[in-house]
Design a protein around this motif. Structure first.
Motif, PDB file in Angstrom:
ATOM      1  N   LEU A 105       0.825  -1.207   0.000  1.00 57.42           N
ATOM      2  CA  LEU A 105       0.000   0.000   0.000  1.00 57.42           C
ATOM      3  C   LEU A 105       0.864   1.264   0.000  1.00 57.42           C
ATOM      4  O   LEU A 105       0.555   2.240  -0.694  1.00 57.42           O
ATOM      5  CB  LEU A 105      -0.915   0.003   1.229  1.00 57.42           C
ATOM      6  N   LEU A 106       1.951   1.234   0.760  1.00 51.45           N
ATOM      7  CA  LEU A 106       2.851   2.392   0.774  1.00 51.45           C
ATOM      8  C   LEU A 106       3.513   2.584  -0.580  1.00 51.45           C
ATOM      9  O   LEU A 106       3.682   3.724  -1.054  1.00 51.45           O
ATOM     10  CB  LEU A 106       3.898   2.218   1.884  1.00 51.45           C
ATOM     11  N   ASP A 107       3.872   1.462  -1.213  1.00 47.21           N
ATOM     12  CA  ASP A 107       4.434   1.551  -2.573  1.00 47.21           C
ATOM     13  C   ASP A 107       3.401   2.150  -3.528  1.00 47.21           C
ATOM     14  O   ASP A 107       3.712   3.033  -4.345  1.00 47.21           O
ATOM     15  CB  ASP A 107       4.842   0.158  -3.060  1.00 47.21           C
ATOM     16  N   GLN A 108       2.165   1.663  -3.408  1.00 45.69           N
ATOM     17  CA  GLN A 108       1.090   2.147  -4.268  1.00 45.69           C
ATOM     18  C   GLN A 108       0.856   3.642  -4.077  1.00 45.69           C
ATOM     19  O   GLN A 108       0.532   4.369  -5.026  1.00 45.69           O
ATOM     20  CB  GLN A 108      -0.198   1.378  -3.964  1.00 45.69           C
ATOM     21  N   ALA A 109       1.045   4.111  -2.859  1.00 43.72           N
ATOM     22  CA  ALA A 109       0.846   5.529  -2.564  1.00 43.72           C
ATOM     23  C   ALA A 109       2.025   6.391  -3.024  1.00 43.72           C
ATOM     24  O   ALA A 109       1.981   7.614  -2.906  1.00 43.72           O
ATOM     25  CB  ALA A 109       0.630   5.720  -1.066  1.00 43.72           C
ATOM     26  N   GLY A 110       3.075   5.732  -3.542  1.00 47.80           N
ATOM     27  CA  GLY A 110       4.228   6.473  -4.051  1.00 47.80           C
ATOM     28  C   GLY A 110       5.324   6.712  -3.041  1.00 47.80           C
ATOM     29  O   GLY A 110       6.282   7.446  -3.319  1.00 47.80           O
TER      30      GLY A 110
END
Length: 522
Positions: free
Chosen positions: A335-340
């Motif tokens: 999720l953190l990766d997805q959020a950039g």
């Protein structure tokens, strides 16, 4: 043991005070020959500053409990549904603006005068005007239409009014003086205030004219003590039950067992929903929620005495189990990766040149919250969110929580706790304790309060948490992350049978004695 051996002389003297002050009757240790009395140690903050007056917080406020000295219209059952005390029937109008309550006709105050609906109306009109602890703005006024009927006229519908009626002790109109009542209360409850030595102890004696089942415990002595002194009192055998914490849970005082009672006394962080900040991103908030190992906190900070918390109302009738999540650090990282927010070489995530950093606040007065805050910071560090922790006083904590996460303690026997945390306040456009707004969540809670059926309102409170599309849970906005419910721990003398407990609310105090009249000795 080092902590115990290093206790100050003042703590040792406090144990000596148990039998050396306050006059008669002495709170002597319970023996096999005195099976109708009990001596209990509570924390010093449990002593009611304003005395035993419901208009000034007795039985209400942050640490809700049954008032014991006074009767109430309703009670909460062990499953947190509503039962009757003085009330024999209650009806609410279709528009929710009128509650009509019929009361018993066989109740007397301890001065011999009958308790009537006029006393009930007087009590509620008084607490509406005087209370700085509870909110009675939903009540317009109360009136007695005859000796056994009281009518509550509401400003706005309030479906959970029966939960308010469960904590407001009824005072006598003919003998109420706000200047003196707190110290010399006249009530109709299970117990009479026999003696109060401020800063030391309260002695309660069973009301011989109580209309209900006669209390098995005829005398209840409450000692107000710091935790260290309470443990010394246990070691000395001078109390029958004493509050304690996980700090002492590895001790084994002779003649006592450690009792653990589940609570909804939760600890959690607000995650300010402010656009352009780290916690302003819902994906980050969701990552935090599933990236925290709650059981690790329970094991390492609470010594195993707690349960994972997923909401402010776990296990209560209005709880939505959609709040529950599993620990998933890999999912959190995704999720953190997805959020950039990508992991940097130094182990801290970055986005657009900005480090993922949080300053976490904890109240300096609470060592357990400090330890939970440090554990939370360490776990977020493993996710790539760098955290600092800072102790603050409550004089600044409320304001700073508008922009920074603060670890809070909540948990009450009423759905109003959900409203207080998540509902927008007035025309501010945001919730009271941390920036957050969701009109759908607000609407469900407004509908719940306006509902004419209490049990039907539970479903609306549940929908406010998650309706399948939006809410405050993991798949919704998740503006708060809940960590643990702290078990309430007590040293109990062998042979003392403590009656079945309701799930305890926030506050490690009077809740334990809600049903002290039903305790017994083997």
């Amino acid at each position: 043991m080092k902590r115990i051996l290093s206790l100050s002389l003042s703590a040792l003297l406090a144990v000596g005070l148990l039998t050396g002050c306050g006059g008669d009757p002495d709170p002597t240790p319970t023996t096999a020959a005195s099976k109708d009395s009990v001596v209990i140690a509570m924390g010093t903050t449990s002593e009611p500053e304003a005395g035993f007056d419901p208009a000034y917080g007795w039985g209400a406020g942050e640490h809700v409990h049954e008032p014991l000295i006074q009767s109430t219209l309703t009670v909460t059952n062990t499953d947190l549904t509503i039962g009757y005390d003085l009330a024999t029937d209650m009806q609410v109008s279709e528009d929710g603006l009128t509650w009509t309550v019929t009361i018993r006709n066989d109740v007397k105050f301890t001065d011999g005068e009958p308790l009537t609906a006029s006393d009930v109306a007087f009590t509620y009109n008084t607490v509406k005007e005087a209370s700085s602890v509870n909110d009675f703005t939903m009540l317009d006024y109360a009136e007695a239409t005859d000796d056994t009927t009281v009518v509550f006229h509401m400003v706005t519908p309030f479906s959970i009014w029966p939960y308010t009626m469960a904590i407001v002790g009824i005072v006598p109109e003919h003998a109420y003086d706000p200047a003196t009542y707190g110290s010399n209360p006249i009530g109709s409850g299970r117990y009479i205030l026999k003696q109060w030595d401020r800063g030391q102890q309260v002695i309660l004696e069973a009301n011989p004219d109580y209309y209900g089942e006669a209390p098995q415990m005829k005398q209840v002595t409450i000692l107000f003590m710091e935790e260290d002194a309470a443990f010394l009192a246990v070691q000395a055998g001078q109390v029958d039950l004493a509050y304690t914490s996980a700090t002492y849970s590895d001790q084994s005082p002779a003649g006592y067992t450690l009792a653990s009672y589940q609570s909804v006394d939760n600890r959690g962080f607000n995650l300010p929903v402010i656009e352009g900040t780290l916690t302003g991103d819902v994906l980050v908030r969701r990552a935090i929620n599933i990236g925290i190992d709650r059981q690790e906190m329970i094991d390492n900070v609470l010594n195993g005495y707690g349960t994972p918390a997923y909401s402010v109302c776990d296990q209560l009738p209005w709880y939505n189990d959609a709040s529950e999540v599993s620990y998933d650090p890999e999912g959190a990282a995704a999720l953190l990766d997805q959020a950039g927010w990508t992991m940097g070489a130094d182990g801290v995530r970055e986005k657009d040149g900005v480090k993922a950093e949080l300053n976490l606040l904890y109240p300096t007065s609470d060592s357990v919250r400090q330890a939970l805050c440090a554990d939370f910071a360490n776990q977020l560090g493993e996710l790539g969110i760098s955290c600092t922790i800072e102790g603050v006083g409550w004089d600044t904590a409320y304001d700073r929580a508008q922009t920074e996460p603060l670890i809070w303690g909540w948990g009450a026997h009423t759905p109003m706790e959900l409203y207080n945390i998540y509902h927008t306040i007035g025309d501010t456009g945001t919730a009271q304790y941390s920036p957050y707004a969701n009109s759908t969540v607000d609407s469900y809670m407004d509908q719940a309060l306006a509902c004419s059926d209490l049990e039907e309102s539970y479903e609306l409170w549940q929908k406010a948490q998650w309706d399948g599309t939006t809410g405050v849970t993991q798949d919704g906005d998740i503006p708060w992350v809940w960590l643990v419910n702290v078990d309430h721990l007590y040293w109990v003398r062998e042979g003392l049978q403590v009656a079945e407990q309701k799930i305890h609310p926030h506050g490690h105090g009077w809740s334990i004695v809600n049903n002290v009249d039903q305790w017994s000795w083997n």
